[in-house]
Design a protein around this motif. Structure first.
Motif, short mmCIF file in Angstrom:
data_model
loop_
_atom_site.label_atom_id
_atom_site.label_comp_id
_atom_site.label_asym_id
_atom_site.label_seq_id
_atom_site.Cartn_x
_atom_site.Cartn_y
_atom_site.Cartn_z
N LEU A 173 49.70 61.70 30.03
CA LEU A 173 50.45 60.39 30.12
C LEU A 173 51.37 60.38 28.87
N LEU A 174 52.58 59.77 28.83
CA LEU A 174 53.15 59.48 27.69
C LEU A 174 53.58 57.94 27.75
N LEU A 175 53.37 57.31 26.99
CA LEU A 175 53.62 55.76 26.83
C LEU A 175 54.44 55.44 25.79
N MET A 176 55.78 54.82 25.86
CA MET A 176 56.78 54.62 24.95
C MET A 176 57.10 53.28 24.77
N VAL A 177 57.24 52.91 23.82
CA VAL A 177 57.88 51.45 23.49
C VAL A 177 58.71 51.36 22.14
N THR A 178 59.72 50.59 22.20
CA THR A 178 60.52 50.33 21.02
C THR A 178 60.15 49.16 20.56
N HIS A 179 60.40 49.02 18.85
CA HIS A 179 60.11 47.97 18.09
C HIS A 179 61.48 48.00 17.24
N ASP A 180 62.13 46.66 17.23
CA ASP A 180 63.25 46.60 16.44
C ASP A 180 64.34 47.62 17.06
N ASP A 181 64.92 48.29 16.37
CA ASP A 181 66.01 49.17 17.00
C ASP A 181 65.35 50.58 17.21
N GLY A 182 65.65 50.91 18.50
CA GLY A 182 65.40 52.31 18.91
C GLY A 182 66.52 53.15 19.25
N SER A 183 67.52 52.71 18.88
CA SER A 183 69.04 53.64 19.62
C SER A 183 69.95 54.14 18.31
N SER A 184 69.98 53.44 17.18
CA SER A 184 71.00 53.75 16.54
C SER A 184 71.25 55.25 16.15
N ARG A 185 70.17 55.72 15.73
CA ARG A 185 70.07 57.28 15.30
C ARG A 185 69.41 58.15 16.60
N LEU A 186 69.46 57.60 17.70
CA LEU A 186 68.83 58.35 18.90
C LEU A 186 69.95 59.16 19.44
N LYS A 187 69.69 60.60 19.55
CA LYS A 187 70.66 61.51 19.86
C LYS A 187 70.43 61.85 21.27
N ASP A 188 71.59 62.68 21.85
CA ASP A 188 71.57 63.01 23.03
C ASP A 188 70.42 63.92 23.54
N GLY A 189 69.94 64.86 22.59
CA GLY A 189 68.91 65.68 22.87
C GLY A 189 67.49 65.08 23.34
N ALA A 190 67.17 64.01 22.37
CA ALA A 190 66.13 63.35 22.73
C ALA A 190 66.17 62.56 23.91
N LYS A 191 67.30 61.80 24.17
CA LYS A 191 67.58 61.15 25.56
C LYS A 191 67.40 62.07 26.68
N LYS A 192 67.69 63.18 26.72
CA LYS A 192 67.73 64.19 27.59
C LYS A 192 66.14 64.51 27.95
N ALA A 193 65.36 64.87 26.80
CA ALA A 193 64.08 64.99 26.81
C ALA A 193 63.18 63.90 27.48
N ILE A 194 63.63 62.80 27.14
CA ILE A 194 63.02 61.38 27.96
C ILE A 194 63.44 61.19 29.46
N ALA A 195 64.50 61.63 29.59
CA ALA A 195 65.20 61.53 30.98
C ALA A 195 64.39 62.67 31.84
N GLU A 196 64.20 63.64 31.33
CA GLU A 196 63.75 64.61 32.25
C GLU A 196 62.21 64.30 32.58
N LEU A 197 61.58 63.36 32.00
CA LEU A 197 60.10 62.62 32.10
C LEU A 197 60.52 61.62 33.26
N GLY A 198 61.60 61.16 33.59
CA GLY A 198 61.90 59.96 34.38
C GLY A 198 62.47 58.96 34.13
N SER A 199 62.79 58.94 32.78
CA SER A 199 63.46 57.52 32.39
C SER A 199 65.05 57.40 32.94
N LYS A 200 65.40 56.42 33.50
CA LYS A 200 66.84 56.03 33.55
C LYS A 200 67.45 55.23 32.62
N GLU A 201 66.70 54.10 32.15
CA GLU A 201 67.20 53.41 31.17
C GLU A 201 67.58 53.94 29.59
#
Length: 266
Positions: A173-201
């Motif tokens: 199980l992977l449980l993820m949560v942001t604190h403060d800013d979680g987007s400014s340096r978030l690259k597409d490769g990381a977004k894709k890895a999370i999206a493959e787990l089922g994330s849409k947002e």
């Protein structure tokens, strides 16, 4: 001349040479009563002193309070509610996991991940940080495998986070949560890895967005639980001076999944 007279049973004593002094008899009786009263008082005082010396002061105070309460109406108090795992309002069903994934609520309120009443990531444990916080749990045992946070405001941690996610073992199980800013340096490769787990947002994450996500690797979670939630930092909706309101993943589960274990959310 002395006379020796004998009174008959019917004669009055005062006419028979034996005068009766009533005042003397009355004084004797009063003296006897007074002596008895004094003796009773001394005995009562001594017994009271003896009991006070033997009986503890707390017991005496308690007894006095109990006597004073006689006649008072009893006050019925409801028992305090039993605390549930991860502060749920109601207990989870047997064979299910309890969890709470929490983000936002102001600058001073840090992110939190609780699983089976254990704080995996929290301010109390000192392992929560700015960016994206992740906890990996063995789904079969319910035990934590690893926790980490990745700063998405300063430094290049998008790559290491992608590696951390991909290295999570099957059956996790992977449980993820942001604190403060979680987007400014978030690259597409990381977004894709999370999206493959089922994330849409994850593709919609913005500056200081509050985001919570729970995913499974190697199995499927029930369709009837909430797996993801997001709240953007918008000036019109912000409640905490530029910070979005708190969000948490919630939604009970009663569906069957692998190993016959369920997810029970707050």
């Amino acid at each position: 001349m002395l006379t020796n007279s004998v009174c008959s049973p019917t004669e009055d004593l005062k006419w028979c040479g034996m005068p009766v002094h009533q005042d003397s008899i009355s004084r004797s009786q009063n003296l006897a009563k007074l002596s008895g009263l004094l003796l009773a008082s001394v005995c009562a005082w001594y017994l009271g002193y003896l009991f006070a010396d033997i009986i503890p002061e707390d017991s005496m105070s308690s007894a006095i309070e109990n006597i004073q309460r006689i006649g008072e109406k009893p006050v019925l108090k409801a028992p305090p509610p039993k605390r549930q795992k991860c502060d749920h309002w109601s207990p989870c069903s047997p064979g299910s996991y309890a969890y709470r994934v929490l983000s936002g609520g102001g600058k001073e309120k840090l992110a939190k991940i609780c699983f089976e009443d254990e704080l995996l990531i929290s301010e109390q444990k000192g392992n929560v940080g700015r960016g994206i916080n992740i906890a990996i749990v063995n789904y079969k045992t319910g035990k934590v495998i690893s926790t980490e946070f990745f700063d998405m405001w300063e430094g290049d941690f998008s790559g290491p986070m992608t590696t951390f996610i991909k290295n999570a073992p099957q059956g996790s199980l992977l449980l993820m949560v942001t604190h403060d800013d979680g987007s400014s340096r978030l690259k597409d490769g990381a977004k894709k890895a999370i999206a493959e787990l089922g994330s849409k947002e994850i593709w919609n994450l913005k500056f200081r967005s509050s985001w919570a996500f729970i995913a499974a690797k190697g199995f499927n979670l029930p369709d009837n639980i909430q797996k993801e939630k997001i709240n953007h930092s918008e000036n019109i909706k912000n409640r905490y001076n530029g910070w979005p309101a708190e969000i948490q993943i919630e939604g009970p589960s009663d569906g069957e999944i692998s190993e016959q274990l369920d997810i029970c959310a707050a």
